[in-house]
Scaffold this motif. Structure first.
Motif, PDB file in Angstrom:
ATOM      1  N   GLU A  75      16.804  37.670  29.761  1.00 20.52           N
ATOM      2  CA  GLU A  75      16.432  37.460  31.153  1.00 20.52           C
ATOM      3  C   GLU A  75      17.379  36.469  31.830  1.00 20.52           C
ATOM      4  N   ALA A  76      17.747  35.413  31.109  1.00 14.91           N
ATOM      5  CA  ALA A  76      18.687  34.430  31.662  1.00 14.91           C
ATOM      6  C   ALA A  76      20.052  35.066  31.892  1.00 14.91           C
ATOM      7  N   ARG A  77      20.493  35.888  30.948  1.00 18.05           N
ATOM      8  CA  ARG A  77      21.775  36.582  31.117  1.00 18.05           C
ATOM      9  C   ARG A  77      21.738  37.484  32.343  1.00 18.05           C
ATOM     10  N   ASP A  78      20.694  38.282  32.447  1.00 25.59           N
ATOM     11  CA  ASP A  78      20.582  39.209  33.570  1.00 25.59           C
ATOM     12  C   ASP A  78      20.497  38.463  34.900  1.00 25.59           C
ATOM     13  N   ALA A  79      19.788  37.325  34.916  1.00 25.98           N
ATOM     14  CA  ALA A  79      19.674  36.529  36.145  1.00 25.98           C
ATOM     15  C   ALA A  79      21.030  35.966  36.554  1.00 25.98           C
ATOM     16  N   LEU A  80      21.812  35.483  35.586  1.00 24.78           N
ATOM     17  CA  LEU A  80      23.142  34.961  35.896  1.00 24.78           C
ATOM     18  C   LEU A  80      24.026  36.064  36.476  1.00 24.78           C
ATOM     19  N   LEU A  81      24.048  37.209  35.821  1.00 23.42           N
ATOM     20  CA  LEU A  81      24.910  38.301  36.266  1.00 23.42           C
ATOM     21  C   LEU A  81      24.510  38.828  37.648  1.00 23.42           C
ATOM     22  N   ALA A  82      23.256  38.641  38.022  1.00 21.44           N
ATOM     23  CA  ALA A  82      22.775  39.126  39.316  1.00 21.44           C
ATOM     24  C   ALA A  82      22.953  38.121  40.453  1.00 21.44           C
ATOM     25  N   LEU A  83      23.331  36.881  40.132  1.00 23.40           N
ATOM     26  CA  LEU A  83      23.499  35.873  41.180  1.00 23.40           C
ATOM     27  C   LEU A  83      24.544  36.320  42.204  1.00 23.40           C
ATOM     28  N   PRO A  84      24.276  36.145  43.500  1.00 23.89           N
ATOM     29  CA  PRO A  84      25.279  36.487  44.511  1.00 23.89           C
ATOM     30  C   PRO A  84      26.617  35.780  44.274  1.00 23.89           C
ATOM     31  N   PHE A  85      26.594  34.497  43.844  1.00 18.96           N
ATOM     32  CA  PHE A  85      27.833  33.774  43.563  1.00 18.96           C
ATOM     33  C   PHE A  85      28.606  34.449  42.437  1.00 18.96           C
ATOM     34  N   PHE A  86      27.906  34.862  41.399  1.00 17.67           N
ATOM     35  CA  PHE A  86      28.561  35.525  40.272  1.00 17.67           C
ATOM     36  C   PHE A  86      29.204  36.829  40.740  1.00 17.67           C
ATOM     37  N   GLN A  87      28.472  37.592  41.514  1.00 18.06           N
ATOM     38  CA  GLN A  87      28.982  38.870  42.007  1.00 18.06           C
ATOM     39  C   GLN A  87      30.165  38.692  42.959  1.00 18.06           C
ATOM     40  N   ALA A  88      30.091  37.682  43.820  1.00 18.43           N
ATOM     41  CA  ALA A  88      31.106  37.502  44.865  1.00 18.43           C
ATOM     42  C   ALA A  88      32.316  36.693  44.406  1.00 18.43           C
ATOM     43  N   GLU A  89      32.129  35.810  43.434  1.00 19.52           N
ATOM     44  CA  GLU A  89      33.215  34.900  43.043  1.00 19.52           C
ATOM     45  C   GLU A  89      33.715  35.118  41.612  1.00 19.52           C
ATOM     46  N   VAL A  90      32.809  35.186  40.666  1.00 15.22           N
ATOM     47  CA  VAL A  90      33.218  35.230  39.256  1.00 15.22           C
ATOM     48  C   VAL A  90      33.829  36.581  38.903  1.00 15.22           C
ATOM     49  N   ILE A  91      33.150  37.648  39.252  1.00 15.56           N
ATOM     50  CA  ILE A  91      33.675  38.977  38.897  1.00 15.56           C
ATOM     51  C   ILE A  91      35.037  39.237  39.545  1.00 15.56           C
ATOM     52  N   PRO A  92      35.211  38.984  40.851  1.00 20.45           N
ATOM     53  CA  PRO A  92      36.554  39.182  41.419  1.00 20.45           C
ATOM     54  C   PRO A  92      37.620  38.291  40.762  1.00 20.45           C
ATOM     55  N   ASP A  93      37.231  37.077  40.353  1.00 16.43           N
ATOM     56  CA  ASP A  93      38.199  36.188  39.711  1.00 16.43           C
ATOM     57  C   ASP A  93      38.668  36.749  38.376  1.00 16.43           C
ATOM     58  N   GLU A  94      37.805  37.445  37.660  1.00 21.72           N
ATOM     59  CA  GLU A  94      38.204  38.039  36.376  1.00 21.72           C
ATOM     60  C   GLU A  94      39.379  38.997  36.568  1.00 21.72           C
ATOM     61  N   HIS A  95      39.433  39.662  37.704  1.00 22.63           N
ATOM     62  CA  HIS A  95      40.504  40.630  37.976  1.00 22.63           C
ATOM     63  C   HIS A  95      41.851  39.937  38.230  1.00 22.63           C
ATOM     64  N   CYS A  96      41.830  38.622  38.436  1.00 25.55           N
ATOM     65  CA  CYS A  96      43.070  37.875  38.677  1.00 25.55           C
ATOM     66  C   CYS A  96      43.879  37.649  37.407  1.00 25.55           C
ATOM     67  N   PHE A  97      43.218  37.670  36.241  1.00 27.28           N
ATOM     68  CA  PHE A  97      43.948  37.325  35.018  1.00 27.28           C
ATOM     69  C   PHE A  97      43.639  38.225  33.825  1.00 27.28           C
ATOM     70  N   LEU A  98      42.626  39.082  33.935  1.00 25.58           N
ATOM     71  CA  LEU A  98      42.244  39.944  32.816  1.00 25.58           C
ATOM     72  C   LEU A  98      42.662  41.390  33.051  1.00 25.58           C
TER      73      LEU A  98
END
Length: 119
Positions: A75-98
């Motif tokens: 539940e904690a994992r799913d909540a983190l992945l669903a956060l608007p900040f995670f969706q808007a900032e973390v996921i796009p940042d992964e595309h910068c170096f991965l």
């Protein structure tokens, strides 16, 4: 407890040093900046791998690094992945170096410690 292991190859065009610096100095702090991060994560560990030039790299094991992401629950994992900040900032940042096509995730939910203490 749920532990996700992520295996990463650097984005084409980046050196291993550039990949490592970005992951450590940009992406890591971005993860740490998530509000109330300790509500979602118990531990986030980056392993920066550098091949030994004197040893051949086995096929399929040519990753630049891997991570351990420790969650108290699914539940904690799913909540983190669903956060608007995670969706808007973390996921796009992964595309910068991965290299996202080469990224692999494995979920581990049971550990067996053979030697050593556990927390």
């Amino acid at each position: 407890m749920i532990i996700n292991l992520g295996y990463y190859k650097r984005k084409p065009g980046l050196t291993h040093a550039q990949f490592s610096t970005y992951w450590r100095d940009v992406h890591g702090p971005l993860i740490a900046s998530i509000p109330n991060i300790d509500r979602y994560l118990l531990r986030y560990v980056q392993h920066h791998l550098e091949p030994d030039p004197s040893q051949p790299v086995p096929p399929g094991v040519d990753y630049d690094g891997f991570s351990e992401v420790w969650y108290p629950s699914l539940e904690a994992r799913d909540a983190l992945l669903a956060l608007p900040f995670f969706q808007a900032e973390v996921i796009p940042d992964e595309h910068c170096f991965l290299d996202m096509d080469a990224t692999r995730w494995y979920a581990v939910d049971h550990q067996t410690t053979i030697i050593g203490k556990t927390d």
